[in-house]
Scaffold this active site. Structure first.
Site, PDB file in Angstrom:
ATOM      1  NE  ARG A 295      -0.708   7.999   9.597  1.00  0.00           N
ATOM      2  CZ  ARG A 295      -1.495   7.012   9.353  1.00  0.00           C
ATOM      3  NH1 ARG A 295      -2.560   6.607   9.537  1.00  0.00           N
ATOM      4  NH2 ARG A 295      -0.596   5.668   8.965  1.00  0.00           N
TER       5      ARG A 295
ATOM      6  CE1 TYR B 132      -4.195   2.189   0.478  1.00  0.00           C
ATOM      7  CE2 TYR B 132      -2.516   3.114   2.317  1.00  0.00           C
ATOM      8  CZ  TYR B 132      -3.854   3.263   1.580  1.00  0.00           C
ATOM      9  OH  TYR B 132      -4.779   4.118   1.644  1.00  0.00           O
TER      10      TYR B 132
HETATM   11  P1  NAD Z   1     -12.797   1.752  -0.123  1.00  0.00           P
HETATM   12  O1  NAD Z   1     -11.763   0.504   0.041  1.00  0.00           O
HETATM   13  O2  NAD Z   1     -13.936   1.715   0.514  1.00  0.00           O
HETATM   14  O3  NAD Z   1     -12.965   2.306  -1.503  1.00  0.00           O
HETATM   15  C1  NAD Z   1     -12.030   1.771  -2.731  1.00  0.00           C
HETATM   16  C2  NAD Z   1     -12.868   1.524  -3.716  1.00  0.00           C
HETATM   17  O4  NAD Z   1     -11.939   1.105  -4.804  1.00  0.00           O
HETATM   18  C3  NAD Z   1     -13.607   0.142  -3.712  1.00  0.00           C
HETATM   19  O5  NAD Z   1     -15.122   0.363  -4.004  1.00  0.00           O
HETATM   20  C4  NAD Z   1     -13.061  -0.708  -4.141  1.00  0.00           C
HETATM   21  O6  NAD Z   1     -14.007  -1.660  -4.894  1.00  0.00           O
HETATM   22  C5  NAD Z   1     -12.367  -0.050  -5.471  1.00  0.00           C
HETATM   23  N1  NAD Z   1     -11.375  -0.884  -5.993  1.00  0.00           N
HETATM   24  C6  NAD Z   1     -10.268  -1.423  -5.589  1.00  0.00           C
HETATM   25  N2  NAD Z   1      -9.305  -1.664  -6.367  1.00  0.00           N
HETATM   26  C7  NAD Z   1      -9.898  -1.581  -7.811  1.00  0.00           C
HETATM   27  C8  NAD Z   1      -9.470  -1.554  -9.154  1.00  0.00           C
HETATM   28  N3  NAD Z   1      -8.365  -2.198  -9.320  1.00  0.00           N
HETATM   29  N4  NAD Z   1     -10.291  -1.343 -10.060  1.00  0.00           N
HETATM   30  C9  NAD Z   1     -11.443  -0.567  -9.820  1.00  0.00           C
HETATM   31  N5  NAD Z   1     -11.782  -0.218  -8.528  1.00  0.00           N
HETATM   32  C10 NAD Z   1     -11.007  -0.725  -7.540  1.00  0.00           C
HETATM   33  O7  NAD Z   1     -11.708   2.721   0.568  1.00  0.00           O
HETATM   34  P2  NAD Z   1     -11.826   4.521   0.933  1.00  0.00           P
HETATM   35  O8  NAD Z   1     -11.694   4.545   2.317  1.00  0.00           O
HETATM   36  O9  NAD Z   1     -12.823   4.898   0.101  1.00  0.00           O
HETATM   37  O10 NAD Z   1     -10.649   4.902  -0.038  1.00  0.00           O
HETATM   38  C11 NAD Z   1     -10.515   5.330  -1.161  1.00  0.00           C
HETATM   39  C12 NAD Z   1      -9.307   5.936  -1.588  1.00  0.00           C
HETATM   40  O11 NAD Z   1      -8.844   6.839  -0.809  1.00  0.00           O
HETATM   41  C13 NAD Z   1      -8.364   4.931  -1.508  1.00  0.00           C
HETATM   42  O12 NAD Z   1      -7.155   5.410  -2.650  1.00  0.00           O
HETATM   43  C14 NAD Z   1      -7.469   5.194  -0.330  1.00  0.00           C
HETATM   44  O13 NAD Z   1      -6.184   4.769  -0.630  1.00  0.00           O
HETATM   45  C15 NAD Z   1      -7.509   6.566  -0.064  1.00  0.00           C
HETATM   46  N6  NAD Z   1      -7.388   6.969   1.160  1.00  0.00           N
HETATM   47  C16 NAD Z   1      -8.341   6.827   2.101  1.00  0.00           C
HETATM   48  C17 NAD Z   1      -8.339   6.918   3.303  1.00  0.00           C
HETATM   49  C18 NAD Z   1      -9.470   6.620   4.394  1.00  0.00           C
HETATM   50  O14 NAD Z   1      -9.108   7.001   5.728  1.00  0.00           O
HETATM   51  N7  NAD Z   1     -10.553   6.206   3.982  1.00  0.00           N
HETATM   52  C19 NAD Z   1      -7.068   7.486   3.756  1.00  0.00           C
HETATM   53  C20 NAD Z   1      -6.272   7.577   3.133  1.00  0.00           C
HETATM   54  C21 NAD Z   1      -6.404   7.561   1.740  1.00  0.00           C
HETATM   55  N1  UDP Z   2      -6.506  -0.409  15.768  1.00  0.00           N
HETATM   56  C1  UDP Z   2      -6.805  -0.804  17.025  1.00  0.00           C
HETATM   57  N2  UDP Z   2      -7.757  -1.728  17.253  1.00  0.00           N
HETATM   58  C2  UDP Z   2      -8.620  -2.202  16.042  1.00  0.00           C
HETATM   59  C3  UDP Z   2      -8.311  -1.720  14.871  1.00  0.00           C
HETATM   60  C4  UDP Z   2      -7.043  -0.897  14.709  1.00  0.00           C
HETATM   61  O1  UDP Z   2      -6.184  -0.652  18.143  1.00  0.00           O
HETATM   62  O2  UDP Z   2      -9.570  -2.892  16.113  1.00  0.00           O
HETATM   63  C5  UDP Z   2      -5.183   0.315  15.904  1.00  0.00           C
HETATM   64  C6  UDP Z   2      -4.127   0.248  14.659  1.00  0.00           C
HETATM   65  O3  UDP Z   2      -3.292  -0.671  15.297  1.00  0.00           O
HETATM   66  C7  UDP Z   2      -3.788   1.661  14.556  1.00  0.00           C
HETATM   67  C8  UDP Z   2      -4.899   2.537  14.604  1.00  0.00           C
HETATM   68  O4  UDP Z   2      -5.880   1.703  15.451  1.00  0.00           O
HETATM   69  O5  UDP Z   2      -2.882   1.823  15.561  1.00  0.00           O
HETATM   70  C9  UDP Z   2      -5.599   2.888  13.366  1.00  0.00           C
HETATM   71  O6  UDP Z   2      -5.600   1.670  12.547  1.00  0.00           O
HETATM   72  P1  UDP Z   2      -6.396   1.745  11.097  1.00  0.00           P
HETATM   73  O7  UDP Z   2      -6.454   0.459  10.772  1.00  0.00           O
HETATM   74  O8  UDP Z   2      -7.926   2.140  11.312  1.00  0.00           O
HETATM   75  O9  UDP Z   2      -5.851   2.878  10.278  1.00  0.00           O
HETATM   76  P2  UDP Z   2      -4.216   3.020   9.711  1.00  0.00           P
HETATM   77  O10 UDP Z   2      -3.292   2.126  10.809  1.00  0.00           O
HETATM   78  O11 UDP Z   2      -4.043   2.747   8.559  1.00  0.00           O
HETATM   79  O12 UDP Z   2      -3.900   4.550  10.219  1.00  0.00           O
END
Ligand code: NAD
Ligand code: UDP
Ligand code: UDP
Length: 311
Positions: free
Chosen positions: A276, A144
């Site tokens: 973070r 990722y």
């Molecule tokens: P999510 O998993 O809900 O959405 C991702 C979507 O992409 C899903 O609908 C999935 O089916 C689709 N997808 C995955 N691989 C694909 C492919 N090869 N082709 C077409 N579709 C595909 O996740 P999200 O939280 O909505 O995240 C959306 C974007 O934002 C992602 O790129 C993620 O990395 C980024 N992002 C999200 C967060 C967060 O906290 N939610 C934080 C940082 C970055």
């Molecule tokens: N985490 C936790 N319990 C859970 C799921 C996640 O304590 O049931 C912790 C995880 O280890 C991390 C933080 O919560 O330190 C955020 O995790 P998340 O997967 O939501 O996001 P990311 O690590 O990608 O920021």
């Protein structure tokens, strides 16, 4: 009216974005392979004549005529992106190449949903955009983190080499309705566990921190970035700088659900970042954007959503 492509349009963020763009009067094409996305997220949009849904995997080429592309496709929770790590890297890298190729051919503006994970387990706090990060290239989060870093590289090379109009948003932890109840992210886990009266699982001692942004604020930031002048390429942090420990979050989830759940401590996953927090001065300055929703209020909305979907 613009014709806008949203990849990952059936996912958590993508579904909210499609709704907002339709409300603004645009034509929206959502592309998704439904790896983590869900048709329920976009049920209310399907009857809109300006909305089109396409099942497609962005690791394969895609030929469409559009004015703007929001590239959100990629599994975002550790459970999901680690399930098939090779596909995760392919989605970030091959997917970016295809969407940038599409952008280059159509002269569409393109926005990349990058992530705070490009900073890895940061040694600088809070994280500013000029911090280069502390990322393990061969660990279980690397598919990722490094995939997203390579996507950023591709965006900036298409910008330098082909003058593609790019926008790179580094998104920090975001939460809200439409999160997958089983995606393993901390907000969804804690709320679902609290509603069900199960123990809340804290990984490690719970002192690690995250800064949580409510989905409406984040989507507002993405659209503002897309609509900014062409010289604003980013990368630009989007997130809420209010920082909480996982212990604080667990207690808040218990309080707001009125749950009797207790807390269970589990081992900390490999390479889990200790802290973070976004520095959002740049977003404030160039986009005039600040998140408005307090964690307590956003959690209440999210709890209402999960009560409906898990019962
Ligand atoms: P999510 O998993 O809900 O959405 C991702 C979507 O992409 C899903 O609908 C999935 O089916 C689709 N997808 C995955 N691989 C694909 C492919 N090869 N082709 C077409 N579709 C595909 O996740 P999200 O939280 O909505 O995240 C959306 C974007 O934002 C992602 O790129 C993620 O990395 C980024 N992002 C999200 C967060 C967060 O906290 N939610 C934080 C940082 C970055
Ligand atoms: N985490 C936790 N319990 C859970 C799921 C996640 O304590 O049931 C912790 C995880 O280890 C991390 C933080 O919560 O330190 C955020 O995790 P998340 O997967 O939501 O996001 P990311 O690590 O990608 O920021
Ligand atoms: N591509 C696409 N849709 C388009 C244009 C290109 O999916 O409308 C893909 C194409 O398959 C190619 C990639 O994007 O593999 C990169 O395109 P680019 O024009 O940069 O590279 P080239 O075609 O010269 O290899």
């Amino acid at each position: 009216m613009k014709k806008i492509l949203v990849t990952g349009g059936a996912g958590f963020l993508g579904s909210h974005l499609c709704k907002k763009l339709l409300n603004e009067g645009h034509e929206v094409i959502a592309v998704d392979n439904f790896y983590t996305g869900n048709k329920d997220n976009i049920l209310g949009l399907l009857e809109n004549p300006r909305f089109e849904l396409m099942r497609h995997d962005i690791t394969f080429p895609l030929y469409l005529e559009v004015n703007e592309i929001y590239n959100l496709a990629c599994p975002a929770s550790p459970i999901h992106y680690q399930h098939d790590p090779v596909q995760t890297t392919k989605t970030s890298v091959h997917g970016a190449i295809n969407m940038l190729g599409l952008s280059k051919r159509t002269n569409a503006k393109i926005l990349q949903a990058s992530t705070s994970e490009v900073y890895g387990d940061p040694t600088a706090h809070p994280q500013k955009e000029d911090y280069w990060g502390n990322v393990n290239p061969i660990g279980i989060r690397s598919c990722y983190d490094e995939g997203k870093r390579c996507a950023e590289t591709l965006f900036f090379d298409y910008w330098r080499q082909h003058q593609v109009r790019i926008k790179v948003a580094r998104i920090f932890n975001t939460y809200g309705p439409h999160m997958h109840p089983k995606d393993g992210r901390v907000v969804s886990n804690f709320i679902v566990q609290a509603i069900k009266g199960e123990s809340l699982t804290i990984y490690g001692d719970g002192t690690q921190t995250r800064s949580f942004c409510y989905v409406d604020d984040l989507i507002d930031g993405l659209v503002k970035l897309m609509n900014s002048n062409d010289d604003i390429t980013g990368p630009i942090n989007l997130g809420n700088p209010n920082e909480f420990s996982m212990l604080e979050l667990a207690n808040l989830a218990i309080e707001l659900t009125g749950s009797k759940s207790d807390i269970l401590f589990r081992s900390l996953p490999e390479d889990d970042p200790k802290q973070r927090q976004p520095d959002i001065d740049l977003a404030k300055k160039v986009l005039n954007w600040v998140p408005k929703v307090e964690l307590r209020d956003g959690l209440k909305q999210t709890i209402e959503y999960f009560k409906k979907v898990i019962n």
